[in-house]
Every structure is written in C-alpha cells, then in structure tokens.
Design a protein around this motif. Structure first.
Motif, PDB file in Angstrom:
ATOM      1  N   ILE A  56      19.320  -3.429  -3.441  1.00 61.50           N
ATOM      2  CA  ILE A  56      20.365  -2.810  -4.036  1.00 61.50           C
ATOM      3  C   ILE A  56      21.490  -3.028  -3.120  1.00 61.50           C
ATOM      4  N   ASP A  57      22.142  -4.005  -3.166  1.00 60.16           N
ATOM      5  CA  ASP A  57      23.648  -4.330  -2.347  1.00 60.16           C
ATOM      6  C   ASP A  57      24.628  -3.733  -2.692  1.00 60.16           C
ATOM      7  N   GLU A  58      25.507  -3.491  -1.727  1.00 55.75           N
ATOM      8  CA  GLU A  58      26.774  -2.639  -1.563  1.00 55.75           C
ATOM      9  C   GLU A  58      26.413  -1.217  -2.433  1.00 55.75           C
ATOM     10  N   PHE A  59      25.156  -0.675  -1.614  1.00 55.72           N
ATOM     11  CA  PHE A  59      24.694   0.725  -2.241  1.00 55.72           C
ATOM     12  C   PHE A  59      25.859   1.924  -2.223  1.00 55.72           C
ATOM     13  N   GLN A  60      26.514   1.773  -1.116  1.00 53.57           N
ATOM     14  CA  GLN A  60      27.579   2.686  -0.875  1.00 53.57           C
ATOM     15  C   GLN A  60      28.432   2.949  -2.158  1.00 53.57           C
ATOM     16  N   TYR A  72      17.092  -8.244  -7.492  1.00 56.60           N
ATOM     17  CA  TYR A  72      18.458  -8.058  -6.579  1.00 56.60           C
ATOM     18  C   TYR A  72      19.498  -7.471  -7.631  1.00 56.60           C
ATOM     19  N   PHE A  73      20.079  -6.223  -7.388  1.00 52.65           N
ATOM     20  CA  PHE A  73      20.979  -5.339  -7.758  1.00 52.65           C
ATOM     21  C   PHE A  73      22.206  -5.451  -6.823  1.00 52.65           C
ATOM     22  N   PHE A  74      23.226  -5.632  -7.564  1.00 54.66           N
ATOM     23  CA  PHE A  74      24.713  -5.772  -6.933  1.00 54.66           C
ATOM     24  C   PHE A  74      25.481  -4.677  -7.431  1.00 54.66           C
ATOM     25  N   VAL A  75      25.901  -3.741  -6.395  1.00 55.37           N
ATOM     26  CA  VAL A  75      26.698  -2.495  -7.314  1.00 55.37           C
ATOM     27  C   VAL A  75      28.283  -2.853  -7.513  1.00 55.37           C
ATOM     28  N   GLY A  76      28.569  -3.282  -8.219  1.00 56.30           N
ATOM     29  CA  GLY A  76      29.795  -3.827  -8.504  1.00 56.30           C
ATOM     30  C   GLY A  76      30.804  -2.536  -8.844  1.00 56.30           C
ATOM     31  N   ARG A  77      32.052  -2.813  -8.637  1.00 59.60           N
ATOM     32  CA  ARG A  77      33.041  -1.592  -9.267  1.00 59.60           C
ATOM     33  C   ARG A  77      33.172  -1.888 -10.823  1.00 59.60           C
ATOM     34  N   LYS A  78      32.104  -1.464 -11.631  1.00 56.96           N
ATOM     35  CA  LYS A  78      32.404  -1.455 -12.836  1.00 56.96           C
ATOM     36  C   LYS A  78      31.833  -0.446 -13.654  1.00 56.96           C
ATOM     37  N   ASN A  79      31.634  -0.221 -15.162  1.00 54.92           N
ATOM     38  CA  ASN A  79      31.066   0.788 -15.535  1.00 54.92           C
ATOM     39  C   ASN A  79      29.577   0.892 -15.534  1.00 54.92           C
ATOM     40  N   GLU A 139       1.010  -1.244  -0.072  1.00 56.02           N
ATOM     41  CA  GLU A 139       0.061  -0.173   0.063  1.00 56.02           C
ATOM     42  C   GLU A 139       0.951   1.305   0.112  1.00 56.02           C
ATOM     43  N   TYR A 140       1.924   1.258   0.768  1.00 57.38           N
ATOM     44  CA  TYR A 140       2.675   2.219   0.622  1.00 57.38           C
ATOM     45  C   TYR A 140       4.450   2.110   0.534  1.00 57.38           C
ATOM     46  N   ALA A 141       5.038   2.914  -0.487  1.00 57.88           N
ATOM     47  CA  ALA A 141       6.332   2.694  -0.904  1.00 57.88           C
ATOM     48  C   ALA A 141       7.065   2.767   0.608  1.00 57.88           C
ATOM     49  N   GLN A 142       7.935   1.642   0.770  1.00 61.97           N
ATOM     50  CA  GLN A 142       9.100   1.560   1.834  1.00 61.97           C
ATOM     51  C   GLN A 142      10.656   1.569   1.250  1.00 61.97           C
ATOM     52  N   MET A 143      11.494   2.478   1.906  1.00 58.48           N
ATOM     53  CA  MET A 143      12.698   2.225   1.756  1.00 58.48           C
ATOM     54  C   MET A 143      13.488   1.913   3.187  1.00 58.48           C
ATOM     55  N   THR A 144      14.114   0.910   3.144  1.00 57.77           N
ATOM     56  CA  THR A 144      14.953   0.480   4.362  1.00 57.77           C
ATOM     57  C   THR A 144      16.076   0.233   4.011  1.00 57.77           C
ATOM     58  N   MET A 145      16.958   0.804   4.947  1.00 49.12           N
ATOM     59  CA  MET A 145      18.331   0.787   5.093  1.00 49.12           C
ATOM     60  C   MET A 145      18.925  -0.445   5.921  1.00 49.12           C
ATOM     61  N   MET A 146      19.763  -1.253   5.383  1.00 52.66           N
ATOM     62  CA  MET A 146      20.265  -2.211   6.017  1.00 52.66           C
ATOM     63  C   MET A 146      21.810  -2.147   6.249  1.00 52.66           C
ATOM     64  N   VAL A 147      22.413  -2.253   7.326  1.00 53.59           N
ATOM     65  CA  VAL A 147      23.903  -1.986   7.295  1.00 53.59           C
ATOM     66  C   VAL A 147      24.442  -3.221   8.271  1.00 53.59           C
ATOM     67  N   CYS A 207      21.171  -1.615   0.845  1.00 49.64           N
ATOM     68  CA  CYS A 207      21.916  -2.608   1.804  1.00 49.64           C
ATOM     69  C   CYS A 207      23.557  -2.350   1.657  1.00 49.64           C
ATOM     70  N   GLY A 208      24.260  -2.187   2.753  1.00 49.07           N
ATOM     71  CA  GLY A 208      25.669  -1.731   2.574  1.00 49.07           C
ATOM     72  C   GLY A 208      26.553  -2.446   3.545  1.00 49.07           C
ATOM     73  N   SER A 209      27.966  -2.652   3.472  1.00 48.36           N
ATOM     74  CA  SER A 209      28.656  -3.192   4.323  1.00 48.36           C
ATOM     75  C   SER A 209      29.668  -2.253   4.931  1.00 48.36           C
ATOM     76  N   ILE A 210      29.712  -0.984   4.485  1.00 49.15           N
ATOM     77  CA  ILE A 210      30.802  -0.180   4.920  1.00 49.15           C
ATOM     78  C   ILE A 210      29.830   0.967   5.867  1.00 49.15           C
ATOM     79  N   TYR A 211      30.024   0.638   7.046  1.00 45.95           N
ATOM     80  CA  TYR A 211      29.134   1.441   8.077  1.00 45.95           C
ATOM     81  C   TYR A 211      29.200   3.037   7.980  1.00 45.95           C
ATOM     82  N   SER A 212      30.545   3.245   7.753  1.00 52.06           N
ATOM     83  CA  SER A 212      31.069   4.722   7.865  1.00 52.06           C
ATOM     84  C   SER A 212      30.388   5.448   6.663  1.00 52.06           C
ATOM     85  N   MET A 213      30.460   4.865   5.488  1.00 54.82           N
ATOM     86  CA  MET A 213      29.753   5.295   4.379  1.00 54.82           C
ATOM     87  C   MET A 213      28.149   5.383   4.257  1.00 54.82           C
TER      88      MET A 213
END
Length: 256
Positions: free
Chosen positions: A105-109, A52-59, A22-30, A140-146
């Motif tokens: 979106i994994d490794e969002f940072q 499932y989108f994984f943000v790899g270090r690519k173009n 019913e309502y759009a949700q945005m969840t941050m998981m760290v 979702c992200g694994s680098i807490y500081s970022m």
C-alpha cells in the motif's frame, strides 16, 4: 536507467517475504519523495504474487474499484464491490488465510486525509485475523512526519503492530560513482561533486540527469537551471507536501 544498489534492502524484504509463508508480516517503509521506494518494492519480491495499491487523492469508492481490479487480476479472485477500504481489507485478510501473497500500500499516510478511521479499522481486522494469515503487508509512505505519527505514536491504532521497519536512504557515494562511471567513464572530480550536490543520491533526480545525458558539471548545471527544469519547483513541492497547510509559515521563515 537500470536498477542500482539496494542489495541489503532487497535481502531484508525477501527474508520478510519468506517469513510471511507461515506468519503474517507488517512492514513499514518510509523514505523521502523520489528516493526509489516504489521501484525497490516492485523489484524485491520473487516468491509471492504482488498486489500494488496506490492511495491517490480521490474518492474512496473509486480507489476500492481500482484495488479490487488489482486483486482480481493478480490473485484471480472475484471480490464484488466495496464502498470503503476497511471492508475490502477485511476480505483481503480473509483471503490471506489460504493464500500467501504480498500487498503493497503506497502513500499509506494519505488515508489520514481520505478517511482517518481506516487506521483503527485496520488495527481491529489485523488483530483478529493475523494469527491465521499468510500476508506480507508493506505499508509505504513518503511523508516521514505523518508515517512516524501513524506507527510510532502510542496513541495511534497501528502503534506496535509493525513487525519490521525500513528507512530507505539516498544512494551512497560508491553507488553514485558507479552510476556516473557507467554513463561517463571519464568523469572528473568536479563532475562527481556536482552529481552529488545536485542529486543528493536521490534516485529520481539522478534519473532526470541520466535521461538528459547531463554527466559533466556544466551540463548538469545547465539542465537544473534551464527554463521549465524539473528541479526548479521541487524544493517548494517537497515543503508543501511535508508540512501541508502550515507550509506558508515555513516559506515565510525561509524568505526572511
């Protein structure tokens, strides 16, 4: 290795999934690297299609191609080609007006290194479409500081946008006992202590010991200290990833 614990987190994620109808949700998981975020997310959602989108270090164009393919397979929607993630995200948000689905979106940072403008573009798109949207968006992200900087710094575009926050912690002692008992029912107190001290409750480290059938203190130590061990470089890798280009300063402090 079977899936352990995380019952409370799954319950929370499924409640959020229900709300998204019913309502759009945005969840941050760290949570720190290797803690089991991706495995949890892939096991949690049961009522919606999951992208499932994984943000790899690519173009960025190559990433968009991968993401479009995921959408077309999971949602059976033809999207075309995109040169930027922002363009694709707008189309996905438009889709969510008529479809209820989960987007992880994994490794969002990593967008900070890839294209920092993504954050402000996402903010504008989210703000303009969220009222009509039925998306369950998990960042979702694994680098807490970022991740903390992106979502909790008042000067950042996505500040104040998340509807839920989850900080995934290591397994507690009761779960470690359960795991060790399943694989080595006659474990000793020394075995349990070594299991805790070596893994710290981190899922990936536990898996490494389980795969090598290292369930006694001696076998665990042999596994960790053997040549080519997964564990030998892990501390260095974590520091490099967390501190980025400044890691050499921290290495110098530790060396002294």
């Amino acid at each position: 290795m079977k899936f352990y614990d995380r019952k409370r987190e799954i319950e929370i994620l499924q409640e959020i999934e229900e709300l998204s109808s019913e309502y759009a949700q945005m969840t941050m998981m760290v949570g720190r690297r290797r803690i089991g975020k991706t495995t949890l997310l892939k096991n949690a959602f049961v009522k919606t299609p999951v992208l499932y989108f994984f943000v790899g270090r690519k173009n960025e164009v190559l990433l968009c191609e991968e993401f479009v393919n995921e959408v077309e397979i999971k949602l059976h929607e033809t999207l075309g080609q995109f040169t930027s993630f922002s363009q694709l995200f707008k189309v996905i948000m438009q889709l969510s007006k008529r479809l209820n689905f989960t987007l992880i979106i994994d490794e969002f940072q990593e967008f900070r290194n890839l294209n920092p403008s993504v954050f402000s573009d996402m903010q504008n798109i989210w703000d303009s479409i969220k009222e009509e949207s039925k998306i369950n968006l998990v960042l979702c992200g694994s680098i807490y500081s970022m991740m903390k900087q992106i979502f909790e710094n008042a000067k950042e575009p996505l500040y104040g946008r998340v509807t839920s926050r989850i900080h995934l912690k290591p397994f507690d002692m009761s779960t470690l006992k359960e795991i060790l008992h399943d694989y080595h029912p006659r474990y000793t107190s020394e075995d349990l202590l070594a299991f805790y001290m070596i893994t710290g409750g981190v899922a990936k480290y536990i898996e490494q010991l389980v795969v090598r059938k290292a369930f006694t203190k001696d076998k665990m130590l042999k596994t960790v200290l053997s040549e080519g061990s997964y564990f030998l470089e892990e501390g260095r890798d974590v520091l490099i990833e967390e501190f980025g280009r400044d890691y050499t300063n921290y290495f110098s402090v530790l060396s002294l």
